[in-house]
Design an enzyme around this catalytic site. Structure first.
Site, PDB file in Angstrom:
ATOM      1  N   ILE A 164       1.027  -1.256   0.005  1.00 17.58           N
ATOM      2  CA  ILE A 164       0.040  -0.082  -0.022  1.00 17.58           C
ATOM      3  C   ILE A 164       0.916   1.121  -0.053  1.00 17.58           C
ATOM      4  O   ILE A 164       0.650   2.083  -0.713  1.00 17.58           O
ATOM      5  CB  ILE A 164      -0.985   0.120   1.083  1.00 17.58           C
ATOM      6  N   ASP A 183      11.217   2.392   6.206  1.00 19.73           N
ATOM      7  CA  ASP A 183      10.859   1.165   6.456  1.00 19.73           C
ATOM      8  C   ASP A 183      12.023   0.465   7.114  1.00 19.73           C
ATOM      9  O   ASP A 183      13.261   0.870   6.850  1.00 19.73           O
ATOM     10  CB  ASP A 183      10.674   0.410   5.099  1.00 19.73           C
ATOM     11  N   ASP A 266      -8.776   5.673  10.342  1.00 13.98           N
ATOM     12  CA  ASP A 266      -9.731   4.738  10.287  1.00 13.98           C
ATOM     13  C   ASP A 266      -9.663   3.337  11.064  1.00 13.98           C
ATOM     14  O   ASP A 266     -10.590   2.610  10.913  1.00 13.98           O
ATOM     15  CB  ASP A 266      -9.337   4.267   8.535  1.00 13.98           C
ATOM     16  N   GLU A 271     -12.668  -1.866  18.242  1.00 17.15           N
ATOM     17  CA  GLU A 271     -13.737  -1.271  17.236  1.00 17.15           C
ATOM     18  C   GLU A 271     -14.840  -2.195  17.500  1.00 17.15           C
ATOM     19  O   GLU A 271     -14.932  -3.353  18.264  1.00 17.15           O
ATOM     20  CB  GLU A 271     -13.067  -1.617  15.888  1.00 17.15           C
ATOM     21  N   HIS A 294     -13.010   1.862   9.638  1.00 14.47           N
ATOM     22  CA  HIS A 294     -12.307   0.800   9.208  1.00 14.47           C
ATOM     23  C   HIS A 294     -12.850   0.517   7.774  1.00 14.47           C
ATOM     24  O   HIS A 294     -13.024  -0.638   7.432  1.00 14.47           O
ATOM     25  CB  HIS A 294     -12.132  -0.496  10.190  1.00 14.47           C
ATOM     26  N   ILE A 295     -12.832   1.460   6.989  1.00 15.41           N
ATOM     27  CA  ILE A 295     -13.276   1.294   5.517  1.00 15.41           C
ATOM     28  C   ILE A 295     -12.126   1.552   4.439  1.00 15.41           C
ATOM     29  O   ILE A 295     -12.635   1.753   3.284  1.00 15.41           O
ATOM     30  CB  ILE A 295     -14.569   2.445   5.320  1.00 15.41           C
ATOM     31  N   GLY A 296     -11.040   1.609   5.019  1.00 19.25           N
ATOM     32  CA  GLY A 296      -9.984   1.709   4.037  1.00 19.25           C
ATOM     33  C   GLY A 296     -10.128   0.854   2.759  1.00 19.25           C
ATOM     34  O   GLY A 296      -9.712   1.416   1.648  1.00 19.25           O
ATOM     35  N   GLY A 297     -10.358  -0.402   2.805  1.00 17.88           N
ATOM     36  CA  GLY A 297     -10.424  -1.169   1.718  1.00 17.88           C
ATOM     37  C   GLY A 297     -11.810  -1.610   1.330  1.00 17.88           C
ATOM     38  O   GLY A 297     -12.081  -2.729   0.694  1.00 17.88           O
TER      39      GLY A 297
END
Length: 323
Positions: A164, A183, A266, A271, A294-297
């Protein structure tokens, strides 16, 4: 003389798909002759799962269903688990391995959906749209340019340059942003992105910081009250990764003190189990903050891609033993 069948009959293999997994997955199984496919629209508790998996051979889940040792112990016929999402941290992988249960996921299928939303959130926050939107709904006209900026020419800091993060990098550069990334592993930069040697170095340079790291012991509270002080004053934080990665109390204080000028979150440490349940976070009612469930995907395209990807992996496992 009739030849005896050597494979377990498809019509006897029981497949259970939870959490409203895309119909594309169920259709893939039925097209291949698997008739016992059950699809539920919710996650199940541990107790419910123990009762449900007794005769299940293939189990499909998303991020809300936890596969514990007790569940695996009860699932005596279980051959494989399909995680119709990016991660597999909701499955006790060691116990699954011990039980001989294969685990599959979809690490690439919703990357574009998340990447697009990150860029969209960055645009909304840097233009202070949440505040202006709230004012307009309250009948207040807030037409002003003060504190609103373009993304072009700004610096994006990406923490975690994986599937991503690297896509976000490409989209951001197309908008004219300078891209930095950090990273823990050496990664090949895409375009003109530049690797930074440390998290502190990146935080001090970025106008917008976006997180794309897994949830583990090394990333828990990665953004905390100590390193949040290293953020460039007036910068923006976006977290579409995992809920445990950001200390939300520390973030709330940083937003209130205007060390940070905005945030889009998100994912959360706790949750709700289902739609309609109550939800509380320290970030509620703060200006220039975007909170999403939690709607990223969660796009039609991503869910269909994930449904196809994981179900095809499970079919390959069932019919060819490929894992």
């Amino acid at each position: 003389m009739a030849i005896a069948a050597t494979s377990y009959p498809k019509e006897k293999i029981k497949i259970l798909l939870l959490e409203n997994i895309s119909t594309a997955a169920a259709q893939n199984f039925t097209k291949q002759g698997y008739t016992q496919v059950e699809r539920l629209g919710k996650a199940l508790s541990e107790e419910e799962l123990i009762a449900a998996v007794k005769d299940v051979h293939i189990l499909g889940i998303r991020s809300k269903t936890n596969i514990t040792p007790k569940v695996l112990q009860a699932a005596q016929k279980l051959q494989a688990i399909g995680c119709f999402c990016i991660g597999v941290n909701q499955v006790n992988l060691q116990k699954a391995t011990d039980a001989g249960v294969a685990v599959f996921n979809a690490p690439y299928s919703n990357t574009r959906s998340v990447a697009e939303l990150v860029i969209g959130a960055a645009i909304l926050l840097i233009r202070k749209i949440p505040e202006k939107n709230k004012a307009a709904h309250a009948g207040i006209w807030l037409k002003e340019s003060s504190g609103s900026y373009e993304l072009r020419g700004k610096t994006l800091g990406i923490i975690g340059y994986g599937n991503i993060g690297s896509q976000v990098s490409v989209l951001a550069e197309a908008l004219g942003m300078k891209v930095l990334f950090y990273d823990v592993e050496t990664k090949l930069p895409l375009g003109n992105a530049v690797a930074n040697a440390s998290l502190k170095e990146l935080l001090g340079k970025a106008d917008v910081v976006t997180l794309h790291v897994p949830e583990n012991d090394t990333t828990k509270n990665l953004i905390n009250k100590t390193n949040i002080k290293h953020f460039k004053k007036g910068s923006i934080l976006i977290n579409y990764a995992r809920g445990e990665v950001v200390d939300l109390e520390a973030l709330s204080k940083a937003l209130q003190s205007e060390q940070l000028k905005g945030a889009a979150i998100d994912v959360f440490p706790q949750e709700p189990e289902k739609n309609g349940d109550s939800f509380v976070t320290p970030l509620q009612n703060l200006p220039n903050v975007l909170l999403t469930p939690h709607i990223g995907g969660s796009t039609e395209e991503a869910q269909e891609n994930i449904g196809d990807d994981v179900s095809n992996k499970l079919l390959q496992f069932l019919e060819k033993g490929i894992s």
